[in-house]
Write a protein that holds these residues in place. Structure first.
Motif, PDB file in Angstrom:
ATOM      1  N   LEU A 183       1.952   8.890   0.864  1.00  0.00           N
ATOM      2  CA  LEU A 183       2.903   8.178   1.700  1.00  0.00           C
ATOM      3  C   LEU A 183       4.208   7.947   0.946  1.00  0.00           C
ATOM      4  N   TYR A 184       4.092   7.508  -0.287  1.00  0.00           N
ATOM      5  CA  TYR A 184       5.279   7.225  -1.098  1.00  0.00           C
ATOM      6  C   TYR A 184       6.095   8.499  -1.319  1.00  0.00           C
ATOM      7  N   ALA A 197       5.395  10.450   6.798  1.00  0.00           N
ATOM      8  CA  ALA A 197       5.180   9.059   6.392  1.00  0.00           C
ATOM      9  C   ALA A 197       4.586   8.254   7.544  1.00  0.00           C
ATOM     10  N   TYR A 198       5.086   8.496   8.742  1.00  0.00           N
ATOM     11  CA  TYR A 198       4.571   7.786   9.914  1.00  0.00           C
ATOM     12  C   TYR A 198       3.112   8.152  10.187  1.00  0.00           C
ATOM     13  N   ASN A 199       2.760   9.421   9.997  1.00  0.00           N
ATOM     14  CA  ASN A 199       1.370   9.834  10.203  1.00  0.00           C
ATOM     15  C   ASN A 199       0.441   9.166   9.194  1.00  0.00           C
ATOM     16  N   TYR A 200       0.936   8.946   7.975  1.00  0.00           N
ATOM     17  CA  TYR A 200       0.135   8.235   6.971  1.00  0.00           C
ATOM     18  C   TYR A 200       0.002   6.754   7.317  1.00  0.00           C
ATOM     19  N   ASP A 201       1.020   6.212   7.980  1.00  0.00           N
ATOM     20  CA  ASP A 201       1.039   4.783   8.291  1.00  0.00           C
ATOM     21  C   ASP A 201       1.522   4.585   9.734  1.00  0.00           C
ATOM     22  N   PRO A 202       0.660   4.876  10.714  1.00  0.00           N
ATOM     23  CA  PRO A 202       1.069   4.868  12.120  1.00  0.00           C
ATOM     24  C   PRO A 202       1.431   3.491  12.673  1.00  0.00           C
ATOM     25  N   ALA A 231      11.916  11.947   2.299  1.00  0.00           N
ATOM     26  CA  ALA A 231      12.725  11.666   3.496  1.00  0.00           C
ATOM     27  C   ALA A 231      14.053  11.039   3.098  1.00  0.00           C
ATOM     28  N   ARG A 232      14.011  10.099   2.165  1.00  0.00           N
ATOM     29  CA  ARG A 232      15.246   9.447   1.715  1.00  0.00           C
ATOM     30  C   ARG A 232      16.182  10.459   1.045  1.00  0.00           C
ATOM     31  N   GLN A 233      15.602  11.367   0.255  1.00  0.00           N
ATOM     32  CA  GLN A 233      16.433  12.386  -0.397  1.00  0.00           C
ATOM     33  C   GLN A 233      17.060  13.306   0.648  1.00  0.00           C
ATOM     34  N   ALA A 234      16.304  13.654   1.675  1.00  0.00           N
ATOM     35  CA  ALA A 234      16.842  14.494   2.749  1.00  0.00           C
ATOM     36  C   ALA A 234      17.978  13.772   3.469  1.00  0.00           C
ATOM     37  N   GLU A 235      17.871  12.458   3.624  1.00  0.00           N
ATOM     38  CA  GLU A 235      18.969  11.673   4.195  1.00  0.00           C
ATOM     39  C   GLU A 235      20.220  11.818   3.343  1.00  0.00           C
ATOM     40  N   LEU A 236      20.059  11.628   2.036  1.00  0.00           N
ATOM     41  CA  LEU A 236      21.200  11.693   1.126  1.00  0.00           C
ATOM     42  C   LEU A 236      21.820  13.082   1.105  1.00  0.00           C
ATOM     43  N   GLU A 245       0.817  -1.213   0.000  1.00  0.00           N
ATOM     44  CA  GLU A 245       0.000   0.000   0.000  1.00  0.00           C
ATOM     45  C   GLU A 245       0.847   1.257   0.000  1.00  0.00           C
ATOM     46  N   ILE A 246       2.135   1.153   0.407  1.00  0.00           N
ATOM     47  CA  ILE A 246       3.013   2.327   0.382  1.00  0.00           C
ATOM     48  C   ILE A 246       3.155   2.816  -1.052  1.00  0.00           C
TER      49      ILE A 246
END
Length: 583
Positions: free
Chosen positions: A32-33, A58-63, A39-44, A25-26
C-alpha cells in the motif's frame, strides 16, 4: 478565484494528511505504501495515467479509504477516463453523498445520455455540501440552468443564472451564459441584451468574443463585427490565434451558433471553468473541467487546444501532440494546433514528424512567411544548410517586390549562406534585410559582427553592433557580440566591462564565459581567466569549442600583437551604400 481553488486543494491535502497519520497500517503495509508513493511521484511528474493507476492500486489495498478513491477519480478524469471515473463516483457517493467531483462526473455522464432530470439530481446533491466555494456554487448554478433549458423552462434557467451570487469576476460568465441560453431558445432580443452586458467585460476573452460576433453576424450586424475585430486586435497581445480569428471574422460570413445542443451548452460551462482556472495554481482542476467538457463535445477546437497547452506546460508533450492532432481541419485553430504539435515533437526529439507537419503546412500555404521561417530554422538548427537555403528561397522567390515583413527570410537565408561559406551571397541577403528593416537589432548585430570578424568596414560595423545593443540592452547574445568586437579590435578593458554585463544577463552561457576568460587573460587577470574557461567547460560547449578551451587552459593564449582600436575607423566603402541607421 485563486483563494477558492487553493482552499479546495488545501482541504484535500488536510484530509489526506489526517488519513495517512490516522491509519498507521499504511506505513506498515509495504504494498500500500509503495502504491501511494508511486502515485505521489506520478503527480509530481504530471503523469495522470500513472497517478490514476497507482491510486487505484492503493484504493484496492484499502477500499475504506475515501481519499485514495477521491484521487483515483480525480486522475481518471484528468486522463480522460470519464467512464471509469463514473463507476468509482458511484462508490464515492455511497460514502459521501454530496461529494462535488463525483456528482459532477455523474451529471456529465447523465447529460451524455440525455438524462437531464438525473443530472439535475446529481447537481442538487452536490449543492448540499458544506463549505462550498465560489467555483462550486457558480458551476452548479450554470450547469443547472442549462438543464432547465433542456427541460423546456427557459425562464427558470435564466432565473438560476441571475441568482448566482458569488464574486464580481463571475458576472462576465453569468451574462455570457444568459445570452447563450436565450439565443439557444430563440429569444434573440433577450440574447442581444445579455450580450451587450458581456461585450465591455469580455473583450479580452477570445472564446466569448467569438460567440458574440457569431451572434451579431447571424443577425446582420456586420459593421459592429468589423469594429469589434479591429479594436480587439489593437488591445490584445498579438498571436497566431488572434490573427487567424480576425482574418476569419472579417470575412463576415454567417457563422453557426456556438451552442447547438444541451450537451454543447453543458460543455461550454465546463470549458469556461477550465480556462478560468488555467493558471499555475489551478491547472490540475482546469484539466478536470476540460476533460469533462471534451467528453460531451469531443470536437471542440477551443477545448482541445487549451487542454493540450496545459499538458505542454506540464512538459507532457507526449499527451499534447494527440490533442493537437484532434483539432478539426476546418477550425481557425488548426494552424496554431499544428505549429504547437510540431513544437512538441521537437521537444520529444522527433524532428522527422516535426518536419513532416511543417512541410505539409508550407505546401498548403506557401505564402506564410512564419511557416517558411519555422521549417527553414529546423534545417538551420540541424546544420542542413543547403536544405535551409532551399526553404528560405522558396519563400523569397514568390515575392515580386520585397516588403518590410520579408526581412526575416533574407536574414535567415543570409545566415544559412554564411555558414555554407558563401559569404558574398550571405552579405547581399543581410544587406537586403537591413534595407527592408533598417533598425532591426538582429540584422545589425549579425552583419556588423561578421564584418569585424573579417576585418572589414570596422567603423561601420562597430556602429551597427553598438546600435543593436542600444535597442536590445538586455539581450545577452547581442551584448556579448559588442564585448567580443571590442576584444577583436584590441580594446580589452572595454571588452571586459561589456562582457561582464553580458554574463550578468546569461550567466550559464558557455560562449560568454569563454569570451570573458580570453579578455581576463589579455588584461593580466589570468587566474580569473582559467576559472572562466573551466566554468565554460562545465556548461557543455560545442565539441569544437571544447577542444579549443582545453588547449587554452593548458597553454594560455598565444602572444599576438594587439590590434589598435584606431583601426576601427580604417574602413573601405560599405557595399550598396548602407550606413548605420539613425533613430
Amino acid at each position: 478565484m485563486h483563494k477558492v481553488f487553493c482552499g479546495f486543494l488545501l482541504g484535500l491535502s488536510l484530509i489526506l494528511f489526517s488519513t495517512i497519520t490516522a491509519r498507521s497500517e499504511i506505513v506498515r503495509s509495504s504494498s500500500l505504501y509503495s502504491a501511494y508513493l508511486m502515485a505521489r511521484q506520478a503527480e509530481l511528474d504530471y503523469t495522470p495515467s500513472k497517478a490514476a493507476r497507482y491510486y487505484r492500486d492503493a484504493y484496492n489495498y484499502d477500499p475504506d479509504n475515501r481519499v485514495f478513491l477521491n484521487y483515483t477519480i480525480l486522475f481518471d478524469v484528468m486522463n480522460g477516463k470519464i467512464d471509469s471515473a463514473a463507476q468509482l463516483s458511484r462508490s464515492m457517493i455511497r460514502i459521501e453523498r454530496s461529494h462535488y467531483l463525483s456528482r459532477l462526473v455523474l451529471a456529465v455522464e447523465a447529460v451524455g445520455f440525455r438524462q437531464y432530470n438525473v443530472a439535475l439530481r446529481h447537481l442538487s446533491y452536490a449543492s448540499t455540501a458544506n463549505d462550498k466555494g465560489a467555483i462550486v456554487v457558480s458551476s452548479i448554478g450554470l450547469l443547472s440552468a442549462w438543464l432547465y433549458e433542456a427541460l423546456g423552462d427557459t425562464d427558470r434557467a435564466i432565473s438560476f443564472v441571475e441568482e448566482i451570487d458569488v464574486e464580481k469576476w463571475f458576472d462576465l460568465y453569468r451574462f455570457y451564459h444568459a445570452a447563450l441560453i436565450n439565443d439557444f431558445s430563440g429569444k434573440k432580443e433577450e440574447a442581444a441584451v445579455w450580450f451587450e452586458k458581456v461585450n465591455p467585460l469580455g473583450s479580452g476573452v477570445l472564446r466569448i468574443l467569438d460567440s458574440y460576433t457569431s451572434f451579431l453576424l447571424r443577425n446582420g450586424e456586420h459593421e459592429q463585427v468589423k469594429e469589434i475585430a479591429q479594436s480587439f486586435q489593437k488591445e490584445a497581445q498579438s498571436s497566431l490565434l488572434i490573427t487567424k480569428w480576425q482574418e476569419n471574422i472579417l470575412q463576415l460570413q454567417v457563422m453557426e451558433s456556438v451552442v447547438k445542443s444541451t450537451q454543447m451548452g453543458f460543455a461550454e460551462v465546463l470549458y469556461n471553468f477550465g480556462t478560468m482556472l488555467g493558471t499555475k495554481s489551478g491547472e490540475e482542476l482546469s484539466a478536470v473541467y476540460l476533460q469533462l467538457s471534451l467528453y460531451l463535445f469531443p470536437g471542440s477546437a477551443f477545448t482541445l487546444v487549451r487542454l493540450a497547452d496545459i499538458y505542454g506546460d506540464w512538459k507532457r508533450h507526449d499527451l499534447a501532440v494527440g490533442l493537437y492532432a484532434r483539432v478539426p481541419d476546418f477550425s481557425l485553430f488548426k494552424s496554431y494546433a499544428e505549429i504547437r504539435r510540431a513544437s512538441s515533437y521537437k521537444v520529444l526529439n522527433q524532428t522527422g514528424k516535426m518536419i513532416y507537419i511543417l512541410q505539409k503546412m508550407v505546401k498548403k500555404d506557401p505564402d506564410d512567411i512564419e511557416l517558411i521561417a519555422k521549417l527553414g530554422n529546423v534545417y538551420l538548427g540541424r546544420k542542413q544548410f543547403a536544405k535551409a537555403i532551399e526553404v528560405y528561397s522558396s519563400g523569397i522567390d514568390q515575392v515580386s517586390v520585397p516588403q518590410k515583413k520579408h526581412w526575416r527570410l533574407f536574414y535567415l537565408r543570409g545566415i544559412a549562406l554564411d555558414r555554407s561559406n558563401e559569404w558574398a551571397k550571405a552579405e547581399k541577403d543581410l544587406l537586403e534585410s537591413l534595407k527592408l528593416y533598417s533598425n532591426h537589432p538582429l540584422v545589425l548585430n549579425y552583419l556588423g559582427y561578421s564584418w569585424i570578424e573579417k576585418g572589414i568596414y570596422l567603423g561601420e560595423a562597430m556602429k551597427m553592433i553598438t546600435r543593436s545593443a542600444e535597442i536590445r540592452p538586455n539581450n545577452g547574445n547581442i551584448i556579448d557580440s559588442l564585448g567580443w568586437s571590442y576584444y577583436k579590435l584590441g580594446d580589452y578593458e572595454s571588452a571586459v566591462s561589456v562582457l561582464e554585463r553580458a554574463l550578468d544577463l546569461k550567466p550559464s552561457d558557455p560562449v560568454i564565459n569563454d569570451h570573458l576568460g580570453d579578455c581576463y587573460w589579455k588584461v593580466g587577470r589570468k587566474t580569473e581567466a582559467l576559472y572562466k574557461w573551466t566554468h565554460s567547460l562545465n556548461l557543455d560547449p560545442s565539441l569544437e569549442n571544447l577542444v579549443r578551451i582545453k588547449d587554452k587552459i593548458e597553454k594560455g593564449l598565444p602572444q599576438i600583437k594587439d590590434q589598435r582600436l584606431e583601426k576601427a575607423m580604417q574602413e573601405g566603402t560599405v557595399p550598396c551604400g548602407i550606413s548605420c541607421p539613425e533613430e
